[in-house]
Design an enzyme around this catalytic site. Structure first.
Site, mmCIF file in Angstrom:
data_model
loop_
_atom_site.group_PDB
_atom_site.id
_atom_site.type_symbol
_atom_site.label_atom_id
_atom_site.label_comp_id
_atom_site.label_asym_id
_atom_site.label_seq_id
_atom_site.Cartn_x
_atom_site.Cartn_y
_atom_site.Cartn_z
ATOM 1 N N LYS A 1 0.839 -1.218 0.000
ATOM 2 C CA LYS A 1 0.000 0.000 0.000
ATOM 3 C C LYS A 1 0.867 1.259 0.000
ATOM 4 O O LYS A 1 0.623 2.183 -0.772
ATOM 5 C CB LYS A 1 -0.920 0.025 1.244
ATOM 6 C CG LYS A 1 -1.848 -1.163 1.363
ATOM 7 C CD LYS A 1 -2.729 -1.072 2.592
ATOM 8 C CE LYS A 1 -1.993 -1.081 3.915
ATOM 9 N NZ LYS A 1 -1.234 -2.343 4.194
ATOM 10 N N ARG B 1 -9.216 1.197 9.178
ATOM 11 C CA ARG B 1 -8.957 -0.222 9.476
ATOM 12 C C ARG B 1 -10.022 -0.843 10.344
ATOM 13 O O ARG B 1 -9.895 -1.996 10.755
ATOM 14 C CB ARG B 1 -7.611 -0.370 10.182
ATOM 15 C CG ARG B 1 -6.508 0.087 9.290
ATOM 16 C CD ARG B 1 -5.165 -0.114 9.913
ATOM 17 N NE ARG B 1 -4.235 0.725 9.194
ATOM 18 C CZ ARG B 1 -3.027 0.366 8.857
ATOM 19 N NH1 ARG B 1 -2.562 -0.791 9.200
ATOM 20 N NH2 ARG B 1 -2.260 1.189 8.186
ATOM 21 N N ARG C 1 12.027 -6.001 4.756
ATOM 22 C CA ARG C 1 11.849 -4.561 4.519
ATOM 23 C C ARG C 1 12.711 -3.704 5.452
ATOM 24 O O ARG C 1 12.866 -4.019 6.627
ATOM 25 C CB ARG C 1 10.379 -4.193 4.754
ATOM 26 C CG ARG C 1 10.150 -2.684 4.820
ATOM 27 C CD ARG C 1 8.717 -2.309 4.840
ATOM 28 N NE ARG C 1 8.026 -2.726 6.045
ATOM 29 C CZ ARG C 1 6.737 -2.505 6.271
ATOM 30 N NH1 ARG C 1 6.017 -1.892 5.363
ATOM 31 N NH2 ARG C 1 6.179 -2.907 7.378
ATOM 32 N N ARG D 1 11.478 -1.827 11.096
ATOM 33 C CA ARG D 1 10.374 -1.473 11.988
ATOM 34 C C ARG D 1 10.216 -2.550 13.056
ATOM 35 O O ARG D 1 10.344 -3.729 12.762
ATOM 36 C CB ARG D 1 9.073 -1.350 11.175
ATOM 37 C CG ARG D 1 8.968 -0.031 10.459
ATOM 38 C CD ARG D 1 7.815 0.064 9.506
ATOM 39 N NE ARG D 1 6.553 -0.497 9.942
ATOM 40 C CZ ARG D 1 5.418 -0.382 9.256
ATOM 41 N NH1 ARG D 1 5.409 0.300 8.113
ATOM 42 N NH2 ARG D 1 4.304 -0.922 9.690
ATOM 43 N N ARG E 1 -0.282 -8.815 13.304
ATOM 44 C CA ARG E 1 -0.865 -7.833 12.366
ATOM 45 C C ARG E 1 -1.787 -8.527 11.363
ATOM 46 O O ARG E 1 -2.837 -8.004 11.019
ATOM 47 C CB ARG E 1 0.253 -7.083 11.629
ATOM 48 C CG ARG E 1 0.914 -6.036 12.518
ATOM 49 C CD ARG E 1 2.293 -5.696 12.033
ATOM 50 N NE ARG E 1 2.295 -4.926 10.808
ATOM 51 C CZ ARG E 1 3.373 -4.809 10.024
ATOM 52 N NH1 ARG E 1 4.493 -5.423 10.329
ATOM 53 N NH2 ARG E 1 3.303 -4.067 8.942
HETATM 54 P P1 AP5 Z 1 4.938 -1.585 1.733
HETATM 55 O O1 AP5 Z 1 4.634 -0.712 0.577
HETATM 56 O O2 AP5 Z 1 5.674 -1.006 2.883
HETATM 57 O O3 AP5 Z 1 3.602 -2.355 2.210
HETATM 58 P P2 AP5 Z 1 2.380 -1.828 3.080
HETATM 59 O O4 AP5 Z 1 1.165 -2.505 2.572
HETATM 60 O O5 AP5 Z 1 2.371 -0.327 3.136
HETATM 61 O O6 AP5 Z 1 2.778 -2.459 4.467
HETATM 62 P P3 AP5 Z 1 2.756 -1.838 5.927
HETATM 63 O O7 AP5 Z 1 3.476 -2.828 6.782
HETATM 64 O O8 AP5 Z 1 3.318 -0.431 5.951
HETATM 65 O O9 AP5 Z 1 1.264 -1.804 6.230
HETATM 66 P P4 AP5 Z 1 0.634 -1.829 7.606
HETATM 67 O O10 AP5 Z 1 -0.759 -1.530 7.264
HETATM 68 O O11 AP5 Z 1 0.866 -3.028 8.412
HETATM 69 O O12 AP5 Z 1 1.461 -0.702 8.410
HETATM 70 P P5 AP5 Z 1 1.243 0.863 8.594
HETATM 71 O O13 AP5 Z 1 2.554 1.503 8.555
HETATM 72 O O14 AP5 Z 1 0.208 1.376 7.693
HETATM 73 O O15 AP5 Z 1 5.743 -2.858 1.159
HETATM 74 C C1 AP5 Z 1 6.260 -3.840 2.033
HETATM 75 C C2 AP5 Z 1 7.628 -4.327 1.509
HETATM 76 O O16 AP5 Z 1 7.435 -4.975 0.252
HETATM 77 C C3 AP5 Z 1 8.649 -3.204 1.247
HETATM 78 O O17 AP5 Z 1 9.923 -3.678 1.526
HETATM 79 C C4 AP5 Z 1 8.497 -2.924 -0.254
HETATM 80 O O18 AP5 Z 1 9.687 -2.405 -0.816
HETATM 81 C C5 AP5 Z 1 8.169 -4.319 -0.777
HETATM 82 N N1 AP5 Z 1 7.293 -4.290 -1.961
HETATM 83 C C6 AP5 Z 1 6.262 -3.459 -2.203
HETATM 84 N N2 AP5 Z 1 5.677 -3.766 -3.387
HETATM 85 C C7 AP5 Z 1 6.374 -4.832 -3.890
HETATM 86 C C8 AP5 Z 1 6.256 -5.622 -5.081
HETATM 87 N N3 AP5 Z 1 5.301 -5.364 -5.997
HETATM 88 N N4 AP5 Z 1 7.110 -6.648 -5.248
HETATM 89 C C9 AP5 Z 1 8.085 -6.921 -4.324
HETATM 90 N N5 AP5 Z 1 8.258 -6.204 -3.188
HETATM 91 C C10 AP5 Z 1 7.410 -5.174 -2.967
HETATM 92 O O19 AP5 Z 1 0.663 0.910 10.081
HETATM 93 C C11 AP5 Z 1 1.509 0.552 11.168
HETATM 94 C C12 AP5 Z 1 0.712 0.499 12.455
HETATM 95 O O20 AP5 Z 1 0.131 1.800 12.725
HETATM 96 C C13 AP5 Z 1 -0.481 -0.464 12.470
HETATM 97 O O21 AP5 Z 1 -0.093 -1.796 12.744
HETATM 98 C C14 AP5 Z 1 -1.315 0.149 13.618
HETATM 99 O O22 AP5 Z 1 -0.767 -0.138 14.868
HETATM 100 C C15 AP5 Z 1 -1.140 1.647 13.366
HETATM 101 N N6 AP5 Z 1 -2.180 2.189 12.482
HETATM 102 C C16 AP5 Z 1 -2.001 2.802 11.281
HETATM 103 N N7 AP5 Z 1 -3.172 3.186 10.758
HETATM 104 C C17 AP5 Z 1 -4.127 2.813 11.653
HETATM 105 C C18 AP5 Z 1 -5.544 2.910 11.673
HETATM 106 N N8 AP5 Z 1 -6.233 3.490 10.668
HETATM 107 N N9 AP5 Z 1 -6.200 2.399 12.744
HETATM 108 C C19 AP5 Z 1 -5.537 1.854 13.785
HETATM 109 N N10 AP5 Z 1 -4.197 1.708 13.827
HETATM 110 C C20 AP5 Z 1 -3.493 2.194 12.760
#
Ligand code: AP5
Length: 208
Positions: free
Chosen positions: A10, A85, A124, A153, A164
């Site tokens: 994402k 979420r 990552r 992270r 997660r």
């Molecule tokens: P990446 O693009 O980083 O994937 P992502 O889907 O953004 O993964 P996240 O781990 O960031 O999502 P998340 O929802 O768990 O965490 P967030 O930070 O939003 O890609 C992942 C890896 O794959 C990278 O190394 C990338 O280079 C690689 N990659 C990407 N595309 C690729 C491809 N096509 N092929 C190969 N490799 C590829 O949230 C973190 C925390 O914040 C949550 O756990 C929660 O505690 C809190 N939080 C955030 N928002 C909320 C909310 N709305 N409500 C409650 N808690 C929240």
């Protein structure tokens, strides 16, 4: 709005779509990590939840959404990355946007098998400064975008990844049904493939 499990890409695709569409990316995860780094009350409240891989309380997210939605940054629209979420968050965002005379135009769901997610997340690193995710680079290397230091992270540790995914199934998947029941077309995007190919699929889904 971008939905999908942790590691689906994402954040990576939000950056690409933001550049393509000329609107900003708003990622609640990035906002929370910046608050945590700056030691703000919001960051202190979110810390333990984030490190375990749990969702931070809805009340914290409502505050963030309210700040961003009413800010000039999002005046022309925005790509919301992981900003909704839980069903209460989807409802609250709908109310906030309606008050501003706006709405959710598109919902994209990035879809990918669990084993690929775990593989992606455990390899990552992210930039401490601009939060861009990277693959194939070790902690301590330099960010390819801004030169900042790369780190792992805490929630990319194996136990937090498992949690997660569990949390995603229990609390975020119902959001997909919630939108579909309200006649939003949730476009599924196959997120397994080269980054640029996934971007092409996402742009095609937006055009539909
Ligand atoms: P990446 O693009 O980083 O994937 P992502 O889907 O953004 O993964 P996240 O781990 O960031 O999502 P998340 O929802 O768990 O965490 P967030 O930070 O939003 O890609 C992942 C890896 O794959 C990278 O190394 C990338 O280079 C690689 N990659 C990407 N595309 C690729 C491809 N096509 N092929 C190969 N490799 C590829 O949230 C973190 C925390 O914040 C949550 O756990 C929660 O505690 C809190 N939080 C955030 N928002 C909320 C909310 N709305 N409500 C409650 N808690 C929240």
């Amino acid at each position: 709005m971008l939905l999908g499990p942790p590691g689906a890409g994402k954040g990576t695709q939000a950056d690409k779509l933001a550049a393509t569409l000329g609107i900003p990316k708003i990622a609640t995860g990035d906002v929370l990590r910046a608050a945590l780094r700056d030691g703000t009350p919001r960051g202190r409240e979110a810390k333990a939840f984030m490190e375990r891989g749990d969702l931070v309380p809805d009340s914290v997210i409502f505050g963030i959404l309210r700040d961003v939605m009413s800010s000039p940054v999002a005046a022309k629209g925005a790509i919301l990355d992981g900003a909704v979420r839980t069903v209460p968050q989807a409802k609250e965002l709908g109310i906030m946007l309606a008050e501003l005379g706006r709405g959710v135009d598109n919902v994209l769901l990035f879809d990918i098998p669990d084993d690929k997610l775990t593989q992606r997340l455990s390899g990552r690193t992210v930039c401490e400064k601009c939060q861009t995710p990277h693959k194939g680079l070790e902690p301590g290397s330099k960010c390819e975008k801004c030169g900042g230091p790369l780190m792992r992270r805490k929630d990319d540790a194996p136990e937090a990844i498992r949690n997660r995914l569990k949390v995603y199934r229990a609390q975020t998947e119902p959001v997909i049904d919630w939108y579909e029941e309200r006649d939003f077309k949730v476009e599924k995007v196959d997120a397994d493939g080269p980054v640029d190919e996934v971007t092409r699929r996402a742009v095609k889904a937006l055009k539909q």
